[in-house]
Design an enzyme around this catalytic site. Structure first.
Site, PDB file in Angstrom:
ATOM      1  N   ASP A 176       0.087   0.188 -16.056  1.00  0.00           N
ATOM      2  CA  ASP A 176       0.210   0.517 -14.633  1.00  0.00           C
ATOM      3  C   ASP A 176      -0.001  -0.701 -13.736  1.00  0.00           C
ATOM      4  O   ASP A 176       0.875  -1.545 -13.598  1.00  0.00           O
ATOM      5  CB  ASP A 176      -0.763   1.646 -14.300  1.00  0.00           C
ATOM      6  CG  ASP A 176      -0.465   2.304 -12.950  1.00  0.00           C
ATOM      7  OD1 ASP A 176       0.420   1.813 -12.226  1.00  0.00           O
ATOM      8  OD2 ASP A 176      -1.115   3.308 -12.616  1.00  0.00           O
TER       9      ASP A 176
ATOM     10  N   GLU B 236      -1.583  12.474  -8.957  1.00  0.00           N
ATOM     11  CA  GLU B 236      -2.542  11.404  -9.271  1.00  0.00           C
ATOM     12  C   GLU B 236      -3.837  11.557  -8.484  1.00  0.00           C
ATOM     13  O   GLU B 236      -4.918  11.272  -8.993  1.00  0.00           O
ATOM     14  CB  GLU B 236      -1.912  10.041  -8.965  1.00  0.00           C
ATOM     15  CG  GLU B 236      -2.810   8.855  -9.268  1.00  0.00           C
ATOM     16  CD  GLU B 236      -2.134   7.530  -8.985  1.00  0.00           C
ATOM     17  OE1 GLU B 236      -2.763   6.481  -9.258  1.00  0.00           O
ATOM     18  OE2 GLU B 236      -0.988   7.510  -8.509  1.00  0.00           O
TER      19      GLU B 236
ATOM     20  N   GLN C 101       1.971  -6.194  -9.645  1.00  0.00           N
ATOM     21  CA  GLN C 101       0.577  -5.943  -9.297  1.00  0.00           C
ATOM     22  C   GLN C 101      -0.396  -6.767 -10.141  1.00  0.00           C
ATOM     23  O   GLN C 101      -1.574  -6.877  -9.787  1.00  0.00           O
ATOM     24  CB  GLN C 101       0.278  -4.446  -9.402  1.00  0.00           C
ATOM     25  CG  GLN C 101       0.991  -3.624  -8.340  1.00  0.00           C
ATOM     26  CD  GLN C 101       0.716  -2.133  -8.425  1.00  0.00           C
ATOM     27  OE1 GLN C 101      -0.196  -1.699  -9.129  1.00  0.00           O
ATOM     28  NE2 GLN C 101       1.502  -1.337  -7.723  1.00  0.00           N
TER      29      GLN C 101
ATOM     30  N   HIS D  49      10.182   8.271  -7.196  1.00  0.00           N
ATOM     31  CA  HIS D  49       8.817   7.746  -7.143  1.00  0.00           C
ATOM     32  C   HIS D  49       7.771   8.845  -7.267  1.00  0.00           C
ATOM     33  O   HIS D  49       6.835   8.751  -8.070  1.00  0.00           O
ATOM     34  CB  HIS D  49       8.590   6.972  -5.841  1.00  0.00           C
ATOM     35  CG  HIS D  49       7.202   6.436  -5.701  1.00  0.00           C
ATOM     36  ND1 HIS D  49       6.177   7.163  -5.113  1.00  0.00           N
ATOM     37  CD2 HIS D  49       6.664   5.252  -6.093  1.00  0.00           C
ATOM     38  CE1 HIS D  49       5.064   6.448  -5.147  1.00  0.00           C
ATOM     39  NE2 HIS D  49       5.329   5.283  -5.730  1.00  0.00           N
TER      40      HIS D  49
ATOM     41  N   HIS E 158       0.449   9.973 -14.835  1.00  0.00           N
ATOM     42  CA  HIS E 158      -0.911  10.302 -14.407  1.00  0.00           C
ATOM     43  C   HIS E 158      -1.226  11.784 -14.631  1.00  0.00           C
ATOM     44  O   HIS E 158      -1.958  12.105 -15.549  1.00  0.00           O
ATOM     45  CB  HIS E 158      -1.173   9.901 -12.951  1.00  0.00           C
ATOM     46  CG  HIS E 158      -0.965   8.458 -12.672  1.00  0.00           C
ATOM     47  ND1 HIS E 158      -1.582   7.466 -13.403  1.00  0.00           N
ATOM     48  CD2 HIS E 158      -0.181   7.827 -11.744  1.00  0.00           C
ATOM     49  CE1 HIS E 158      -1.197   6.289 -12.952  1.00  0.00           C
ATOM     50  NE2 HIS E 158      -0.345   6.475 -11.955  1.00  0.00           N
TER      51      HIS E 158
ATOM     52  N   ARG F 167      -4.116   0.934  -1.791  1.00  0.00           N
ATOM     53  CA  ARG F 167      -2.684   0.908  -1.545  1.00  0.00           C
ATOM     54  C   ARG F 167      -2.361   0.089  -0.285  1.00  0.00           C
ATOM     55  O   ARG F 167      -1.360  -0.628  -0.243  1.00  0.00           O
ATOM     56  CB  ARG F 167      -2.139   2.336  -1.398  1.00  0.00           C
ATOM     57  CG  ARG F 167      -0.614   2.401  -1.389  1.00  0.00           C
ATOM     58  CD  ARG F 167      -0.107   3.817  -1.258  1.00  0.00           C
ATOM     59  NE  ARG F 167      -0.331   4.361   0.071  1.00  0.00           N
ATOM     60  CZ  ARG F 167       0.378   5.375   0.582  1.00  0.00           C
ATOM     61  NH1 ARG F 167       1.299   5.974  -0.147  1.00  0.00           N
ATOM     62  NH2 ARG F 167       0.111   5.822   1.790  1.00  0.00           N
TER      63      ARG F 167
ATOM     64  N   HIS G  39       3.761  -1.692 -13.290  1.00  0.00           N
ATOM     65  CA  HIS G  39       4.245  -2.313 -12.059  1.00  0.00           C
ATOM     66  C   HIS G  39       3.894  -3.795 -12.206  1.00  0.00           C
ATOM     67  O   HIS G  39       2.780  -4.219 -11.877  1.00  0.00           O
ATOM     68  CB  HIS G  39       3.549  -1.734 -10.829  1.00  0.00           C
ATOM     69  CG  HIS G  39       3.599  -0.242 -10.733  1.00  0.00           C
ATOM     70  ND1 HIS G  39       4.786   0.456 -10.689  1.00  0.00           N
ATOM     71  CD2 HIS G  39       2.616   0.686 -10.662  1.00  0.00           C
ATOM     72  CE1 HIS G  39       4.517   1.756 -10.592  1.00  0.00           C
ATOM     73  NE2 HIS G  39       3.214   1.922 -10.578  1.00  0.00           N
TER      74      HIS G  39
END
Length: 451
Positions: free
Chosen positions: A316, A231, A59, A203, A265, A81, A56
């Site tokens: 990630d 996850e 991030q 997703h 994951h 999150r 991602h």
């Protein structure tokens, strides 16, 4: 045509000394033969460069911002999150393109030859659609083109805020699509470089309906399909409460799993789920550094590999981008879990060899990329390391690979990286390192002021 003389190289037939790798003008490996005559460059140790199978990019701008304890005494993935959603309210398309370029450059400089970008930031603030539905996807493609990194783009379908199909809210609104608008998004994406691949990504079981999960695979029937799965324990409980089965159990029973699937994951699996997922051919997309950072849990690695499962690694959240450490943390997690050493090694292959070749094969398959080995016809994704230093000490073969991974200095030994024949990293640094980093620092300063 480029000719690279490798003093030692990892080939499908094993380690070989003094070979010449000829790259065609199409970015593929044209020929591998004993070194005779002159070469365009000489390297110490040549390896295929793996795919970073889960990223991602945006991030990366959050790295280091979530390490203080939040007001929640039970600080967890879910509080992280919440911070990520607040952060999203400030990102513009220009920001995302600059951040992605920095991320992709760091991936190349750390030995990755391509990336599978799990891309779910599609809309403007509040979920307002851009005039071009592929605006944000185009920014990711532009960043990969600028840097010269191979890209498998995985636009994400994100429908709901949970298994109860509650509406999206807050930062999630920038992710949201219906199955119809998602199909329009895929159709609006313009391919990038010749090695560009477009896949699909529901997703998670929390964010997509069972019907959409079934239909999404048909939108691009031969392309990679990636999904976040199992996850966190809270995710397992939520899926079980609403769908009557644990996440991996439900996926095994309701999706036509195959080698085109990548389960990201999968850190919360039973023994039976682990074996069944391995036998399905699904690649396990592991992100050990991020999984450690977020407290996700430990993947059942020894059991999965024993059952014939394939895996790859990804960065990630991009809190720390380093191929060799990703592999090292994966192995160390298994050692801590079993209180053993050399947990993933085989009688005929060292730990580093198993980790590296596994990441090569699994990453290439998960990205749908014709790479993963030094062989004619494959994309020339390659990473070269110097061995004449105090870190690798002129070691050879598996011993050199083990040292690069476990002695902690592998990244500092990287001299050159090619992605589909694009020789972008030379002398340990990307050719455009200064300008890409300058743009990133300016963007971060402006973003920090807005935050």
């Amino acid at each position: 045509m480029q000719i690279i003389h490798a003093r030692q190289a990892l080939t499908p037939e094993g380690w070989k000394d003094d070979i010449a790798v000829t790259l065609g003008d199409d970015g593929r490996i044209a020929k591998i033969a004993p070194q005779i005559g002159t070469a365009d460059c000489t390297v110490g140790l040549l390896l295929p460069a793996p795919v970073n199978l889960h990223s991602h990019a945006f991030q990366r701008a959050m790295a280091g911002l979530s390490e203080a304890r939040s007001p929640n005494p039970a600080d967890s993935f879910w509080t992280w999150r919440d911070l990520m959603y607040r952060f999203l309210t400030h990102l513009t398309p220009d920001d995302v393109e600059v951040i992605a370029a920095q991320v992709f450059m760091e991936m190349l400089e750390n030995g990755y030859g391509a990336v599978a970008e799990f891309h779910y930031l599609h809309h403007a603030l509040g979920g307002t659609a851009y005039a071009d539905p592929a605006e944000m996807s185009a920014r990711i493609i532009a960043a990969a083109n600028r840097v010269g990194l191979g890209l498998t783009l995985l636009p994400v379908l994100y429908q709901y805020g949970g298994c109860d199909q509650r509406p999206l809210s807050g930062g999630q609104l920038r992710f949201g699509n219906t199955p119809e608008s998602y199909a329009n998004l895929l159709n609006a994406i313009t391919p990038g470089a010749p090695d560009f691949i477009l896949g699909v990504a529901p997703h998670s079981l929390r964010a997509t309906s069972p019907e959409a999960l079934r239909d999404i695979a048909a939108l691009r029937p031969d392309a990679p399909i990636h999904i976040h799965i199992a996850e966190q324990l809270a995710e397992v409980d939520e899926v079980q409460a609403h769908r009557g089965a644990r996440p991996v159990e439900w996926l095994l029973d309701n999706a036509a799993l195959s080698p085109r699937w990548c389960a990201i994951h999968a850190t919360q699996m039973t023994e039976g789920e682990t074996t069944a997922l391995a036998k399905s051919g699904t690649i396990a997309g592991l992100c050990p550094i991020t999984e450690s950072n977020l407290g996700d849990g430990i993947f059942n690695g020894t059991e999965f590999l024993a059952a014939g499962g394939g895996f790859g690694v990804g960065s990630d959240s991009n809190i720390h981008i380093t191929l060799f450490e990703e592999l090292r943390v994966l192995e160390y997690s298994q050692r801590l879990r079993h209180k053993s050493r050399a947990a993933l090694a085989r009688p005929n292959a060292s730990t580093g060899h198993v980790l590296y070749t596994g990441a090569l094969a699994g990453g290439a398959r998960a990205a749908g990329r014709n790479s993963g080995a030094l062989a004619p016809g494959l994309w020339a994704d390659m990473v070269a390391l110097a061995t004449d230093n105090a870190f690798l000490c002129n070691r050879k073969g598996d011993m050199a690979l083990d040292t690069a991974i476990f002695a902690g200095h592998g990244p500092s030994c990287i001299t050159d990286v090619w992605s589909a024949g694009r020789h972008k990293v030379q002398g340990g640094q990307h050719r455009d390192h200064a300008s890409i980093t300058r743009d990133f620092c300016a963007t971060m300063a402006a973003l920090q002021a807005r935050l």
